[in-house]
Design an enzyme around this catalytic site. Structure first.
Site, short mmCIF file in Angstrom:
data_model
loop_
_atom_site.label_atom_id
_atom_site.label_comp_id
_atom_site.label_asym_id
_atom_site.label_seq_id
_atom_site.Cartn_x
_atom_site.Cartn_y
_atom_site.Cartn_z
N HIS A 138 47.19 -33.54 -23.82
CA HIS A 138 47.85 -34.63 -24.54
C HIS A 138 49.22 -34.95 -23.96
O HIS A 138 49.89 -34.10 -23.37
CB HIS A 138 47.92 -34.38 -26.06
CG HIS A 138 48.89 -33.34 -26.51
ND1 HIS A 138 48.52 -32.25 -27.26
CD2 HIS A 138 50.24 -33.25 -26.38
CE1 HIS A 138 49.59 -31.53 -27.55
NE2 HIS A 138 50.64 -32.11 -27.02
N GLU A 143 46.40 -37.29 -28.74
CA GLU A 143 45.39 -36.25 -28.61
C GLU A 143 44.16 -36.77 -27.87
O GLU A 143 44.00 -37.99 -27.71
CB GLU A 143 44.99 -35.76 -30.01
CG GLU A 143 46.13 -35.15 -30.80
CD GLU A 143 46.56 -33.76 -30.32
OE1 GLU A 143 46.26 -33.40 -29.16
OE2 GLU A 143 47.19 -33.05 -31.10
#
Ligand code: GLP
Length: 263
Positions: A138, A143
């Site tokens: 990330h 994410e």
């Protein structure tokens, strides 16, 4: 992309600070994008030293941080605002009003995120964005699965990130589950980007994002789509790269020619 590898974390941090200093000398009112986490601490330490010993001034500099935990007061010791104040801003001559960190207590989050994006635009865009990388690849708090077109928004943190970041909190239950982060699309709009990574546990995401296929499952692979990215690594973080010799050759050639060479 350029990949700069140094033996130690200290050398890697100093090298990255030199690039920032170079860009600051060329543009006194530079707009910096900043990151938190343990990785940029060495870089910030070096910038503070440059300020104190070499007169590097941040008087006309504006900064925008990547992200903030949602729900944390700016005064919370684990908030990214607190982190930035104590690890950088309090030790340099920057105007606090020129430092932006997303507000973790924003009530109308959607509106707030739009406002944050507008402030970046109003400042003329980010000239140089500093990034770290999470173990799951990330960037910011984008994410795996994050859209490459994503903008500043509220996100839910991944299990892995919550576990990794629990080392800064008293217990894992105290780690916020949500955050406000610049999007991958926001990050890609920076005119130039540097990413720093050190240590063995970053070797895999580093190899994936530099040499692997582009996929939203490894958000940092989006950086392959940006024309001006410099990656600073220590030897451990570089240990799974396949084309180290070429990166070193490029760096040496760049020094000889006294010109920046970009992959
Ligand atoms: C956090 C931050 C990221 C950072 C990452 C890695 O999740 N939101 O911006 O890059 O952690 O942190 P560290 O440098 O501590 O490994």
């Amino acid at each position: 992309m350029r990949v700069i590898i140094r033996k130690t974390y200290e050398e890697m941090s100093k090298e990255a600070a030199l690039l920032i200093k170079d860009r600051m000398m060329k543009k006194k009112d530079i707009v910096l994008g900043l990151a938190t986490g343990s990785t940029p601490l060495g870089l910030y330490k070096e910038l503070i030293r440059m300020h104190k010993e070499e007169g590097l001034s941040f008087k006309n500099v504006k900064t925008f941080n990547l992200d903030e935990y949602y729900g944390l007061e700016p005064t919370h010791p684990q908030s990214y605002r607190y982190f930035m104040d104590t690890n950088l801003f309090n030790h340099i001559d920057i105007e606090k009003s020129n430092t932006y960190v997303p507000d973790g207590k924003a009530e109308d989050v959607e509106k707030y995120c739009q406002w944050y994006e507008e402030q970046i635009k109003k400042a003329g865009g980010i000239d140089l964005q500093v990034l770290g990388i999470g173990r799951d690849g990330h960037i910011g708090f984008n994410e795996p699965g994050s859209s490459f077109y994503s903008r500043t928004r509220l996100v839910a943190l991944d299990e892995q990130t919550i576990k990794d970041n629990s080392r800064f909190f008293k217990s894992i239950d105290e780690v916020p589950r949500f955050a406000i982060t610049m999007g991958v699309g926001t990050i890609l709009e920076a005119k130039e980007i540097i990413l720093l990574a050190n240590g063995k546990n970053k070797a895999k995401p580093v190899a994936q994002f530099i040499e692997g296929p582009i996929t939203s499952l490894v958000p940092a692979t989006a950086l392959q789509l940006h024309p001006k990215v410099t990656v600073f690594l220590d030897e451990e973080a570089a240990s799974e790269l396949k084309r180290i010799d070429y990166y070193k050759f490029t760096e040496n050639s760049s020094k000889q020619l006294k010109k920046e060479i970009w992959l």
